[in-house]
Write a protein that holds these residues in place. Structure first.
Motif, PDB file in Angstrom:
ATOM      1  N   VAL A 185       0.836  -1.196   0.000  1.00 60.16           N
ATOM      2  CA  VAL A 185       0.000   0.000   0.000  1.00 60.16           C
ATOM      3  C   VAL A 185       0.871   1.247   0.000  1.00 60.16           C
ATOM      4  O   VAL A 185       0.610   2.218  -0.726  1.00 60.16           O
ATOM      5  N   LEU A 186       1.933   1.236   0.810  1.00 55.73           N
ATOM      6  CA  LEU A 186       2.847   2.381   0.849  1.00 55.73           C
ATOM      7  C   LEU A 186       3.473   2.634  -0.524  1.00 55.73           C
ATOM      8  O   LEU A 186       3.578   3.780  -0.977  1.00 55.73           O
ATOM      9  N   GLU A 187       3.855   1.550  -1.188  1.00 57.52           N
ATOM     10  CA  GLU A 187       4.456   1.704  -2.521  1.00 57.52           C
ATOM     11  C   GLU A 187       3.435   2.252  -3.518  1.00 57.52           C
ATOM     12  O   GLU A 187       3.779   3.029  -4.413  1.00 57.52           O
ATOM     13  N   THR A 235       1.244   4.428  -3.088  1.00 60.01           N
ATOM     14  CA  THR A 235       1.006   5.870  -2.954  1.00 60.01           C
ATOM     15  C   THR A 235       1.945   6.696  -3.818  1.00 60.01           C
ATOM     16  O   THR A 235       1.789   7.918  -3.905  1.00 60.01           O
ATOM     17  N   GLY A 236       2.947   6.035  -4.423  1.00 59.93           N
ATOM     18  CA  GLY A 236       3.865   6.744  -5.297  1.00 59.93           C
ATOM     19  C   GLY A 236       5.010   7.428  -4.578  1.00 59.93           C
ATOM     20  O   GLY A 236       5.752   8.206  -5.188  1.00 59.93           O
ATOM     21  N   ARG A 237       5.185   7.141  -3.297  1.00 58.05           N
ATOM     22  CA  ARG A 237       6.301   7.745  -2.566  1.00 58.05           C
ATOM     23  C   ARG A 237       7.608   7.068  -2.988  1.00 58.05           C
ATOM     24  O   ARG A 237       7.616   5.911  -3.434  1.00 58.05           O
ATOM     25  N   PRO A 238       8.736   7.735  -2.802  1.00 62.48           N
ATOM     26  CA  PRO A 238      10.024   7.135  -3.188  1.00 62.48           C
ATOM     27  C   PRO A 238      10.356   5.929  -2.317  1.00 62.48           C
ATOM     28  O   PRO A 238       9.900   5.833  -1.169  1.00 62.48           O
ATOM     29  N   PRO A 239      11.173   4.991  -2.840  1.00 59.38           N
ATOM     30  CA  PRO A 239      11.543   3.790  -2.082  1.00 59.38           C
ATOM     31  C   PRO A 239      12.177   4.116  -0.734  1.00 59.38           C
ATOM     32  O   PRO A 239      11.980   3.363   0.233  1.00 59.38           O
TER      33      PRO A 239
END
Length: 383
Positions: A30-32, A34-38
């Motif tokens: 789910v965190l991935e 959201t489009g946030r950086p690794p």
């Protein structure tokens, strides 16, 4: 509960974690999504929530922080914060609307929302096997859905009412208190079994539920409860027999006019008034005339329920030498609101200064009777 969409979204958020076999893997996905950086995902999954303080403020931040907090709790003490979890579904849906490129990854990570109220009801029914807090929340929710007319909720509640042996007594009595929402002939066998289990803490509610649904086969079992050692059960049995207007129970109810508990005596008198008939009236009149208890207002009220046929006898009672009986006659006459009662009440209100056993004036009882009569007549005129 009338806003089905909001309810479904709250359920979706709570289910998102509960249905995952590997919750931390799910949270990372789910965190991935959201489009946030690794680097931000790695920091969140390692429990470094302080690192999020410097994160750029964008539309995905709130969802990211919410899932990160859940992941930190799961990694730390294994605790799933359901209140936080309920926010995930609505946040993800809103983010998908605001950021269309994220809609696909979020849908893949989260799955589809439940299919409306039916999914909600299915979950609530399953929650009846959870811990006590969850069970109580689930039964309240099912009752709300039943009130909205949802057939599956009614089926689930019928199953609860049909087997008292497998239910938490509080859950069971909550359902029986609203039996009119869902009860039908299918619950009768289970309620009769519960009624026969006189040691069960919910037996009072069994009697009342049978009466609410008009199950006359329950009368012998309910009548037997008039001898139960618990006064609350005896009181409930009186109420149930009154609702059923069961004339066969009049002798047993008349005996309860001598019950050691005041509220049982009162409920027995009310039931006899509801049932009506010469035998019930005779029992009430005899109990009043014998003055077994100075607090006999319940007898007067019950006698008044018989209406015009008792008015002449009550007027005659206003000339009795006993102040207690005159005061009771005043109370009953007022509750009949009969024209014939007014002259007798006005006479006693003006002139009878004798005191009852409890210290009140007969004149005061007459004035109270007049106020009651005028109020009832005014209400009748207005309707």
């Amino acid at each position: 509960m009338t806003d089905h969409r909001d309810a479904v979204l709250r359920l979706w958020g709570r289910q998102l974690h509960e249905r995952q076999g590997e919750p931390l893997t799910w949270a990372e996905a789910v965190l991935e999504a959201t489009g946030r950086p690794p680097t931000a995902v790695t920091a969140a999954m390692s429990g470094r929530l302080d690192a999020l303080a410097d994160s750029p403020s964008d539309r995905a931040l709130l969802l990211f922080r919410t899932v990160a907090k859940l992941a930190a709790n799961l990694r730390g003490d294994g605790h799933y914060d359901a209140d936080v979890g309920t926010r995930i579904g609505p946040l993800a849906l809103r983010l998908s609307e605001l950021e269309p490129p994220l809609a696909g990854p979020l849908r893949e990570a989260l799955g589809h929302p439940p299919d409306g109220p039916t999914s909600l009801v299915t979950v609530h029914a399953a929650e009846l096997s959870g811990n006590r807090t969850i069970r109580l929340r689930a039964i309240d929710a099912l009752l709300e859905w039943a009130e909205l007319g949802h057939p599956q909720a009614r089926v689930a509640l019928s199953e609860v009412a049909s087997d008292h042996r497998t239910q938490d007594v509080t859950v069971w009595t909550k359902a029986l208190n609203r039996i009119a929402l869902f009860g039908d002939a299918s619950v009768e066998p289970g309620l009769l079994r519960a009624l026969a289990d006189t040691g069960h803490r919910g037996v009072r509610w069994s009697a009342l539920a049978c009466a609410e649904l008009g199950f006359h086969r329950a009368v012998p079992l309910i009548t037997a409860l008039l001898e139960h050692p618990d006064p609350m059960v005896r009181e409930g049995a009186c109420e149930a027999l009154g609702l059923l207007e069961e004339r066969a129970a009049v002798p047993a109810l008349t005996a309860r006019l001598n019950d050691e508990t005041n509220w049982v005596r009162s409920r027995a008198a009310l039931a006899l008034g509801q049932i009506g008939g010469d035998q019930a009236l005779a029992g009430l009149w005899q109990a009043m005339m014998e003055r077994r208890n100075p607090k006999a207002g319940h007898l007067a009220s019950a006698i008044a329920a018989f209406g015009p046929p008792v008015v002449d006898d009550l007027i005659a009672l206003t000339t009795d030498p006993d102040p207690d009986l005159r005061a009771l006659a005043c109370r009953a006459l007022g509750a009949t609101a009969d024209d014939r009662a007014l002259p007798a009440l006005e006479r006693l209100a003006a002139h009878d200064l004798a005191r009852t056993t409890l210290g009140g004036l007969v004149a005061t009882a007459a004035k109270h009777g007049l106020r009651t009569a005028h109020r009832m007549r005014a209400h009748t005129t207005s309707t």
